[in-house]
Design a protein around this motif. Structure first.
Motif, short mmCIF file in Angstrom:
data_model
loop_
_atom_site.label_atom_id
_atom_site.label_comp_id
_atom_site.label_asym_id
_atom_site.label_seq_id
_atom_site.Cartn_x
_atom_site.Cartn_y
_atom_site.Cartn_z
N GLU A 6 0.83 -1.22 0.00
CA GLU A 6 0.00 0.00 0.00
C GLU A 6 0.86 1.26 0.00
O GLU A 6 0.57 2.23 -0.70
CB GLU A 6 -0.88 0.05 1.27
CG GLU A 6 -2.18 -0.69 1.14
CD GLU A 6 -3.01 -0.57 2.42
OE1 GLU A 6 -3.27 0.55 2.88
OE2 GLU A 6 -3.37 -1.63 2.97
N ALA A 65 2.60 1.58 -3.43
CA ALA A 65 1.65 2.00 -4.47
C ALA A 65 1.34 3.50 -4.33
O ALA A 65 1.29 4.23 -5.33
CB ALA A 65 0.37 1.17 -4.38
N ALA A 66 1.16 3.93 -3.09
CA ALA A 66 0.84 5.35 -2.86
C ALA A 66 2.01 6.23 -3.30
O ALA A 66 1.82 7.28 -3.94
CB ALA A 66 0.53 5.58 -1.39
N LYS A 80 4.36 5.49 -5.55
CA LYS A 80 4.49 5.45 -7.02
C LYS A 80 3.47 6.38 -7.68
O LYS A 80 3.79 7.10 -8.63
CB LYS A 80 4.28 4.02 -7.52
CG LYS A 80 5.51 3.13 -7.38
CD LYS A 80 5.22 1.76 -7.94
CE LYS A 80 6.45 0.88 -7.89
NZ LYS A 80 6.12 -0.53 -8.20
N LYS A 81 2.24 6.34 -7.17
CA LYS A 81 1.18 7.17 -7.74
C LYS A 81 1.55 8.66 -7.60
O LYS A 81 1.40 9.44 -8.55
CB LYS A 81 -0.14 6.86 -7.02
CG LYS A 81 -1.37 7.52 -7.59
CD LYS A 81 -2.64 6.88 -7.00
CE LYS A 81 -3.90 7.46 -7.60
NZ LYS A 81 -4.21 8.81 -7.13
N ALA A 82 2.04 9.01 -6.41
CA ALA A 82 2.41 10.42 -6.18
C ALA A 82 3.57 10.82 -7.09
O ALA A 82 3.61 11.94 -7.61
CB ALA A 82 2.79 10.62 -4.72
N ASP A 121 4.27 9.60 -10.04
CA ASP A 121 3.74 9.78 -11.41
C ASP A 121 2.96 11.08 -11.54
O ASP A 121 3.07 11.77 -12.55
CB ASP A 121 2.83 8.61 -11.78
CG ASP A 121 3.61 7.33 -12.05
OD1 ASP A 121 4.83 7.45 -12.32
OD2 ASP A 121 3.02 6.24 -11.97
N GLU A 122 2.17 11.38 -10.53
CA GLU A 122 1.25 12.52 -10.66
C GLU A 122 1.86 13.86 -10.26
O GLU A 122 1.44 14.91 -10.73
CB GLU A 122 0.00 12.26 -9.81
CG GLU A 122 -0.85 11.13 -10.36
CD GLU A 122 -2.04 10.79 -9.46
OE1 GLU A 122 -2.80 9.90 -9.85
OE2 GLU A 122 -2.18 11.40 -8.38
N SER A 161 6.27 11.74 -3.04
CA SER A 161 6.21 10.28 -2.82
C SER A 161 6.40 9.94 -1.34
O SER A 161 5.79 9.00 -0.82
CB SER A 161 7.28 9.58 -3.67
OG SER A 161 8.55 10.10 -3.37
N ALA A 173 3.18 10.72 0.43
CA ALA A 173 2.14 9.73 0.10
C ALA A 173 2.35 8.42 0.86
O ALA A 173 1.39 7.85 1.41
CB ALA A 173 2.16 9.48 -1.41
N SER A 174 3.59 7.93 0.92
CA SER A 174 3.81 6.65 1.63
C SER A 174 3.62 6.85 3.13
O SER A 174 3.12 5.97 3.83
CB SER A 174 5.21 6.08 1.33
OG SER A 174 6.20 6.76 2.03
#
Lengths: 81, 398
Positions: free
Chosen positions: B61, B64-65, B67-69, B71-72, B279, B282-283
């Motif tokens: 989790e 994933a959080a 990685k998403k941050a 990318d975005e 990132s 986010a994590s």
């Protein structure tokens, strides 16, 4: 309040175990470079003085101290203000 | 004396370690295989000295959080929180921390060091007094020194000594900043916060607690020792880090006091540094949620901590006063400690070798930190490796 000589006597007493054979402890004795005290041992020395005289000694005086005399003078100044 | 002469003692120790062929400081992790395994200085080892208490560094989790941050929002904010470095996620994490601690507000810092150093240096300045536990972390000492307040130590974990010193201060006691930690980082001993809070109620003062090594481990909600001891309402400021149980980097301060929002605009350690990368934020947010959602991690951590502590104690090693996720073995002789650290590496175990002045006493420490991610087998392997060491075993056995 204790005076300079009383502080000096107490410091000599606490420092006895740190005095190498043949070296005479005096007011000019350097705590770190001559007697080999670590920073932790300097803190412990101050803690013992605090307990004996029932005073609190701020760490802020540490940069001003290199010899036995410096310490006794700072303690005298601290307790007379 | 030249500018560089003062570094000679450091050079001497490094040369001696090089001569012995060991590199305990700045050991290189060539590969990190999981939260509990890696290849360090060429050895495949169980990681038993990484402060990764809940083992969340490889949590799906959290990854994933992050990685998403990434990318975005990109790799970094390239600016201070005070300028362009406050993203919505930074503000959201501050709100989530405030909610988690049931506090009014929170400040997020770029590292734990900056959080403790920044709060210590900002809250108390010239003319103010700080009373700090003698065993407080270097970042707290650094902050106190930087702020220019009068700094007085009280004896480690000794509320009666704190009381004595507060009484000596007379009228100044009411505004004295008292600083202690929840769990102390080197020996893993816990502060008597209930007694410290009682002294504060009796004598006055403003209480700041560093829960860097206790977040996610103690208390019904994992908030730390203050929650465990039921004295959160007595604590004015709690500081901590994202780099241990939350598996990232960064730091925080939470408070019930409205003044924290004014303090924010005065902390140089917050104002003059870049904000944490998206990132990381986010994590950290994901890890904070996990503390609430998975209390079983806490249970596993303590099961492992008890097993390691009791195992080392029964072998006669000189260890801390109580079971804790930090389990440190004291070794008085420096050469013995270095040889023992090396032997543990050869046997596939990485722990921290800690030498004075980083230790609270003049002794060396082989410091283990336990993780919820350690398997029972890994804990047994750590114990087996310690059992092979030729170091003093004069601790009190149960």
């Amino acid at each position: 309040m204790p005076d300079y000589d009383e502080f000096l006597d107490r410091i000599y007493e606490i420092l006895k175990p740190f005095t190498k054979k043949g070296v005479i402890l005096n007011e000019g004795s350097e705590l770190v470079t001559e007697l080999g005290l670590t920073s932790l041992q300097v803190m412990e020395l101050i803690e013992q003085i605090e307990d004996h005289f029932d005073i609190s000694v701020p760490l802020n005086i540490l940069p001003e101290i290199s010899t036995v005399q410096d310490l006794a003078r700072q303690l005298e100044k601290l307790t007379n203000t | 004396m030249s500018l560089f002469d003062k570094f000679k003692p450091i050079a001497d120790v490094r040369n001696e370690l090089n001569r012995l062929g060991v590199t305990p400081f700045g050991a290189i992790t060539e590969q990190i295989l999981s939260a509990t395994e890696g290849i360090v200085n060429g050895h495949r080892v169980i990681l038993a000295g990484t402060n990764n208490y809940l083992g969340l560094t490889f949590d799906p989790e959290c990854i994933a959080a992050a990685k998403k941050a990434l990318d975005e929002q990109g790799t970094g904010t390239t600016g201070s929180r005070m300028a362009n470095g406050t993203y919505a996620a930074h503000a959201a994490l501050e709100q989530e921390l405030a909610d988690f601690f049931d506090c009014r507000s929170a400040i997020v810092f770029s590292t734990g060091y900056l959080a403790t150093m920044g709060m210590g240096s900002t809250l108390a300045g010239p003319g103010d007094v700080i009373l700090l536990d003698a065993d407080c972390h270097a970042s707290i000492y650094d902050g106190c020194r930087l702020g220019g307040a009068e700094v007085i130590r009280f004896k480690h974990n000794d509320p009666s000594d704190l009381e004595k010193r507060l009484r000596r201060l007379g009228d100044r006691a009411a505004d004295t900043l008292i600083i202690a930690e929840g769990i102390y980082s080197m020996l893993g001993d816990r502060a008597p916060l209930a007694e410290i809070a009682a002294v504060k109620r009796e004598c006055g003062g403003v209480l700041l607690i560093d829960e860097a090594h206790s977040l996610g481990m103690l208390g019904k909600n994992g908030r730390g020792v203050a929650e465990e001891d039921g004295i959160e309402s007595d604590v004015d400021f709690i500081v901590g880090t994202f780099s241990k149980s939350l598996g990232a980097t960064g730091g925080y301060c939470v408070s019930r006091r409205p003044e924290l929002e004014q303090v924010r605009f005065a902390i140089r350690a917050y104002i003059f540094t870049a904000s944490p990368s998206p990132s990381v934020i986010a994590s950290t947010r994901a890890a904070l949620r996990i503390i609430s959602q998975r209390p079983e991690l806490r249970e596993k951590l303590w099961k492992n901590a008890h097993r390691l502590y009791n195992g080392l104690k029964s072998m006669g090693f000189r260890i801390g006063p109580e079971p804790s996720p930090v389990v440190a073995t004291t070794v008085d002789d420096r050469d013995q400690a270095i040889a023992a650290w090396n032997e543990l590496m050869n046997r596939g175990i990485y722990v921290n070798l800690v030498m004075p002045p980083a230790t609270p006493t003049g002794d060396c420490l082989l410091r283990c930190s336990v993780s919820a991610a350690h398997t029972s087998e890994q804990i047994e392997r750590i114990l087996e490796a310690f059992d092979s060491l030729e170091i003093n075993r004069d601790g009190q056995q149960e």
